[in-house]
Design an enzyme around this catalytic site. Structure first.
Site, PDB file in Angstrom:
ATOM      1  N   ASP A  71      -3.244 -18.104   1.836  1.00 29.77           N
ATOM      2  CA  ASP A  71      -4.390 -18.766   1.203  1.00 29.77           C
ATOM      3  C   ASP A  71      -4.978 -19.814   2.153  1.00 29.77           C
ATOM      4  O   ASP A  71      -6.199 -19.941   2.294  1.00 29.77           O
ATOM      5  CB  ASP A  71      -4.020 -19.359  -0.166  1.00 29.77           C
ATOM      6  CG  ASP A  71      -2.634 -19.967  -0.206  1.00 29.77           C
ATOM      7  OD1 ASP A  71      -1.880 -19.816   0.784  1.00 29.77           O
ATOM      8  OD2 ASP A  71      -2.271 -20.603  -1.213  1.00 29.77           O
TER       9      ASP A  71
ATOM     10  N   ASP B 226      -5.373  -6.551   6.017  1.00 29.36           N
ATOM     11  CA  ASP B 226      -6.565  -5.827   5.589  1.00 29.36           C
ATOM     12  C   ASP B 226      -7.655  -6.830   5.206  1.00 29.36           C
ATOM     13  O   ASP B 226      -8.810  -6.759   5.663  1.00 29.36           O
ATOM     14  CB  ASP B 226      -6.162  -4.961   4.379  1.00 29.36           C
ATOM     15  CG  ASP B 226      -7.251  -4.008   3.939  1.00 29.36           C
ATOM     16  OD1 ASP B 226      -8.258  -3.902   4.641  1.00 29.36           O
ATOM     17  OD2 ASP B 226      -7.082  -3.379   2.875  1.00 29.36           O
TER      18      ASP B 226
ATOM     19  N   ASP C  72     -11.038  -8.339   7.698  1.00 28.63           N
ATOM     20  CA  ASP C  72     -12.441  -8.191   7.275  1.00 28.63           C
ATOM     21  C   ASP C  72     -13.151  -9.543   7.260  1.00 28.63           C
ATOM     22  O   ASP C  72     -14.315  -9.658   7.651  1.00 28.63           O
ATOM     23  CB  ASP C  72     -12.519  -7.559   5.882  1.00 28.63           C
ATOM     24  CG  ASP C  72     -12.697  -6.047   5.974  1.00 28.63           C
ATOM     25  OD1 ASP C  72     -12.335  -5.474   7.021  1.00 28.63           O
ATOM     26  OD2 ASP C  72     -13.198  -5.440   5.014  1.00 28.63           O
TER      27      ASP C  72
ATOM     28  N   LYS D 119       3.228 -15.350   2.486  1.00 26.53           N
ATOM     29  CA  LYS D 119       3.136 -16.098   1.227  1.00 26.53           C
ATOM     30  C   LYS D 119       4.572 -16.444   0.830  1.00 26.53           C
ATOM     31  O   LYS D 119       5.055 -16.077  -0.249  1.00 26.53           O
ATOM     32  CB  LYS D 119       2.416 -15.223   0.183  1.00 26.53           C
ATOM     33  CG  LYS D 119       2.088 -15.915  -1.112  1.00 26.53           C
ATOM     34  CD  LYS D 119       0.947 -16.910  -1.010  1.00 26.53           C
ATOM     35  CE  LYS D 119       0.723 -17.595  -2.344  1.00 26.53           C
ATOM     36  NZ  LYS D 119      -0.091 -18.819  -2.252  1.00 26.53           N
TER      37      LYS D 119
ATOM     38  N   TYR E 221       0.822  -1.215   0.000  1.00 27.95           N
ATOM     39  CA  TYR E 221       0.000   0.000   0.000  1.00 27.95           C
ATOM     40  C   TYR E 221       0.859   1.269   0.000  1.00 27.95           C
ATOM     41  O   TYR E 221       0.375   2.361  -0.278  1.00 27.95           O
ATOM     42  CB  TYR E 221      -0.942   0.037   1.212  1.00 27.95           C
ATOM     43  CG  TYR E 221      -2.030  -1.022   1.190  1.00 27.95           C
ATOM     44  CD1 TYR E 221      -2.188  -1.882   0.106  1.00 27.95           C
ATOM     45  CD2 TYR E 221      -2.911  -1.164   2.249  1.00 27.95           C
ATOM     46  CE1 TYR E 221      -3.167  -2.844   0.087  1.00 27.95           C
ATOM     47  CE2 TYR E 221      -3.901  -2.134   2.232  1.00 27.95           C
ATOM     48  CZ  TYR E 221      -4.024  -2.979   1.146  1.00 27.95           C
ATOM     49  OH  TYR E 221      -5.003  -3.933   1.142  1.00 27.95           O
TER      50      TYR E 221
END
Ligand code: NAD
Length: 358
Positions: free
Chosen positions: A224, A248, A252, A191, A142
């Protein structure tokens, strides 16, 4: 003790829910002998209307001069057509970066009394869950280099993920410290099978864990798989630490499986004790000014402020226990009433019921 709190009420339901949290803090102050001084500052659409800017200079200075910041929410249809850098939401990135808030703590707790609102099967959530997501907030993709360029197939866009060892180390320390105050388990999500930044992430987290936090159990999980495990067996998670983008998305997902957006608080922290505390939901313009917004996420954000910025654990527990007791007594707001047949309480009534239980 005396504490100075900057209030950023913001837009939509922001003013109503922040005022509820202020009422609760005032009662805590009386009961435990603290003085909380509240100073309001403009942010978001309300600030645009008054000053033309979503984050006026006085707001930033006021927050920097306070002991902590309580934020409602910003945004609404009135300001949706403004250009990107003039929109209310721009103020959020601005204030986070002005305060250097590199840690975002987002608890996702399924209250047993609300297990019927959880979208997961009852056998998966019969014992509830209580997850603390520690998300890195000022680094990663970001904030990395981005742009457009001419590529093999014409115009292309790119974003880059970059993490320094320092950034990973400081967020890892927050996660290990947090786990020590909870059940002593950290799951670090990355990851690392694909991304170089994730490999540095994994290596650094383990080095810090092994050298300075040998008492905390630390495991890795690929992002994942984490997305699947959150819905398959959420109770396996205690503290989760992860990068800005993965945090992020996963936070959620975690909030959704609690089934109650109006219940979840958050804290954003830096190296000092000055933090910013806010509910995870937005400004809910559809229900603003109707006295039906659930103020509990903001009240619990105030409890996090007491715990993390002011080290007032007993006072924080008092608020959290009052919320538990409110729910256990079968009281509900419109967003969590479901098909229980109960009459939902309004924002001011909820606040009064929680204060009664402090
Ligand atoms: P939202 O979270 O505001 O609302 C989503 C839904 O949940 C709505 O139906 C709303 O009524 C309900 N809801 C949210 N909080 C509630 C509460 N406390 N009690 C009862 N019901 C509640 O998300 P949205 O509708 O996507 O966004 C509305 C505005 O908020 C937009 O302008 C958006 O940009 C902004 N926003 C701000 C923040 C922030 O300030 N941190 C975060 C998210 C969205």
């Amino acid at each position: 003790m005396e504490y100075n709190i900057a209030l950023l009420r913001g837009d939509g339901i922001g003013p109503e829910i922040v005022d509820s949290a202020v009422e609760v803090l005032e009662v805590i102050g009386e009961k435990y002998g603290h003085k909380f001084n509240f100073t309001p500052y403009l942010i978001g659409g309300a600030a645009i209307d008054e000053t033309g800017e979503p984050l006026p200079k006085e707001t930033v200075e006021g927050c920097l001069n306070s002991d902590s910041v309580l934020l409602g929410a910003v945004g609404g249809p009135k300001w949706d057509t403004l250009p990107g850098d003039k929109r209310p939401e721009k103020a959020l990135l601005g204030i986070r970066s002005a305060l250097g808030l590199f840690t975002n703590l987002r608890p996702a707790k399924l209250y047993p009394a609300l297990s019927g609102d959880c979208p997961l099967r009852p056998d998966i959530v019969k014992n509830g869950f209580d997850i603390m997501i520690v998300r890195e907030l000022t680094g990663g993709i970001y904030f990395g280099d981005r742009g457009y360029r001419e590529g093999k197939y014409g115009q292309e866009a790119y974003d880059t993920e970059c993490y320094s060892r320092m950034e990973i180390e400081r967020i890892a320390r927050v996660a290990f410290e947090t786990a020590r105050k909870r059940n002593g388990n950290v799951i670090s999500i990355d990851k690392a099978n694909v991304l170089e930044t994730s490999r540095l992430w994994r290596k650094t987290v383990h080095e810090i864990g092994e050298s300075d936090y040998p008492d905390v159990k630390c495991q890795d999980m690929l992002v994942d798989n984490a997305a699947m495990q959150l819905v398959k067996n959420p109770a396996q998670f205690d503290v989760v630490v992860t990068s800005n983008m993965f945090g992020d998305i996963l936070s959620d997902e975690a909030s959704q499986i609690t089934g109650s957006i109006g219940m979840l608080p958050s804290a954003s922290l830096n190296e000092s004790t000055r933090g910013m505390y806010e509910p995870i939901h937005g400004s809910a313009p559809d229900i603003a000014g109707q006295n039906i917004a659930n103020p509990i996420a903001t009240i619990l954000s105030a409890a996090m402020m007491l715990r993390y910025s002011f080290s007032l654990a007993e006072e924080a527990n008092a608020i959290e226990n009052a919320v538990d007791s409110f729910l256990n007594d079968g009281l509900r707001t419109a967003d969590i009433v479901g098909d229980s047949g109960k009459t939902p309480l309004g924002t001011t009534e909820v606040t009064a019921e929680i204060i009664k239980r402090l």
